[in-house]
Design a protein around this motif. Structure first.
Motif, PDB file in Angstrom:
ATOM      1  N   TYR A  16      -2.740   0.771 -10.211  1.00  0.00           N
ATOM      2  CA  TYR A  16      -2.662   0.610  -8.756  1.00  0.00           C
ATOM      3  C   TYR A  16      -1.442  -0.237  -8.390  1.00  0.00           C
ATOM      4  O   TYR A  16      -0.693   0.106  -7.475  1.00  0.00           O
ATOM      5  CB  TYR A  16      -3.946  -0.026  -8.217  1.00  0.00           C
ATOM      6  N   ARG A  17      -1.275  -1.332  -9.112  1.00  0.00           N
ATOM      7  CA  ARG A  17      -0.145  -2.220  -8.811  1.00  0.00           C
ATOM      8  C   ARG A  17       1.181  -1.468  -8.974  1.00  0.00           C
ATOM      9  O   ARG A  17       2.078  -1.590  -8.142  1.00  0.00           O
ATOM     10  CB  ARG A  17      -0.172  -3.433  -9.719  1.00  0.00           C
ATOM     11  N   ARG A  18       1.320  -0.689 -10.038  1.00  0.00           N
ATOM     12  CA  ARG A  18       2.584   0.013 -10.300  1.00  0.00           C
ATOM     13  C   ARG A  18       2.830   1.163  -9.318  1.00  0.00           C
ATOM     14  O   ARG A  18       3.957   1.409  -8.929  1.00  0.00           O
ATOM     15  CB  ARG A  18       2.600   0.586 -11.728  1.00  0.00           C
ATOM     16  N   GLN A  77       1.228   1.747  -6.238  1.00  0.00           N
ATOM     17  CA  GLN A  77       1.013   1.520  -4.814  1.00  0.00           C
ATOM     18  C   GLN A  77       1.739   0.282  -4.284  1.00  0.00           C
ATOM     19  O   GLN A  77       2.087   0.247  -3.111  1.00  0.00           O
ATOM     20  CB  GLN A  77      -0.482   1.376  -4.518  1.00  0.00           C
ATOM     21  N   ILE A  78       1.961  -0.721  -5.118  1.00  0.00           N
ATOM     22  CA  ILE A  78       2.583  -1.963  -4.628  1.00  0.00           C
ATOM     23  C   ILE A  78       4.044  -2.061  -5.061  1.00  0.00           C
ATOM     24  O   ILE A  78       4.939  -2.199  -4.231  1.00  0.00           O
ATOM     25  CB  ILE A  78       1.792  -3.199  -5.121  1.00  0.00           C
ATOM     26  N   ASP A  79       4.293  -1.990  -6.373  1.00  0.00           N
ATOM     27  CA  ASP A  79       5.656  -2.167  -6.875  1.00  0.00           C
ATOM     28  C   ASP A  79       6.572  -1.029  -6.436  1.00  0.00           C
ATOM     29  O   ASP A  79       7.613  -1.258  -5.830  1.00  0.00           O
ATOM     30  CB  ASP A  79       5.665  -2.273  -8.405  1.00  0.00           C
ATOM     31  N   PRO A 112       5.822   2.491  -4.618  1.00  0.00           N
ATOM     32  CA  PRO A 112       4.852   3.452  -4.072  1.00  0.00           C
ATOM     33  C   PRO A 112       5.135   4.887  -4.524  1.00  0.00           C
ATOM     34  O   PRO A 112       6.213   5.412  -4.342  1.00  0.00           O
ATOM     35  CB  PRO A 112       5.019   3.305  -2.557  1.00  0.00           C
ATOM     36  N   TRP A 153      -0.389   8.067  -8.390  1.00  0.00           N
ATOM     37  CA  TRP A 153      -1.692   7.438  -8.180  1.00  0.00           C
ATOM     38  C   TRP A 153      -2.795   8.499  -8.121  1.00  0.00           C
ATOM     39  O   TRP A 153      -3.873   8.320  -8.689  1.00  0.00           O
ATOM     40  CB  TRP A 153      -1.661   6.596  -6.910  1.00  0.00           C
TER      41      TRP A 153
END
Length: 173
Positions: A18-20, A22-24, A26, A31
């Motif tokens: 999720y971090r890779r 969606q945050i770092d 997108p 995902w």
């Protein structure tokens, strides 16, 4: 699907995914692939989530090992336990080195010039070829200073090395 029902390794992987994605950086497609394809495969590979603290029921032969600080003398090879290495001594530069790089050749004052001429007269046979190869007054003064330093301190390794380098440079030509 609740996170409490998933094996801990899968939950950890899901958080990082999720971090890779969606945050770092997108990336919705990555995902979506993780949720629809990769998640189910990882759950199957991980097996059921362990319950309770009795590890003998599961595939573990013993409780997980944890790291503990030993009270006795340490025998590990950790660099943190070694004493700090002393710093190297500061470079001591010779006369004329006030800044980085080669020192400028200083013009000879009257007393030094007399001293250098005495060295030249006493060693004319040795200096004849060297002085003819040295072009310019500054280079000739440098040759005379090098010979004077060597004659004044023949046991000094640095003075001997400088004189030998100068003689070798002239003989190579």
């Amino acid at each position: 699907m609740a996170l409490d029902a998933l094996p801990p390794a899968v939950v950890d992987w899901l958080r990082w995914r999720y971090r890779r994605t969606q945050i770092d950086r997108p990336n919705s497609a990555s995902w979506y692939k993780a949720l629809t394809q990769d998640l189910q495969r990882r759950i199957e590979l991980a097996g059921p989530r362990p319950t309770g603290t009795d590890y003998s029921e599961h595939k573990f032969a013993s409780a997980p090992r944890t790291w503990a600080v030993s009270e006795t003398g340490t025998t590990s090879s950790s660099r943190r336990e070694l004493p700090d290495t002393p710093r190297a001594p500061k470079i001591v530069r010779g006369k004329g080195y006030t800044r980085p790089g080669r020192p400028r050749t200083q013009p000879a004052d009257e007393n030094e010039f007399d001293d250098l001429m005495r060295v030249y007269r006493q060693n004319t046979a040795v200096l004849e070829q060297i002085m003819s190869a040295a072009r310019g007054e500054a280079k000739q003064l440098a040759v005379l200073r090098t010979l004077r330093d060597y004659l004044a301190r023949p046991a000094d390794v640095e003075a001997c090395k400088r004189w030998l380098e100068l003689v070798e440079a002239v003989q190579v030509r």
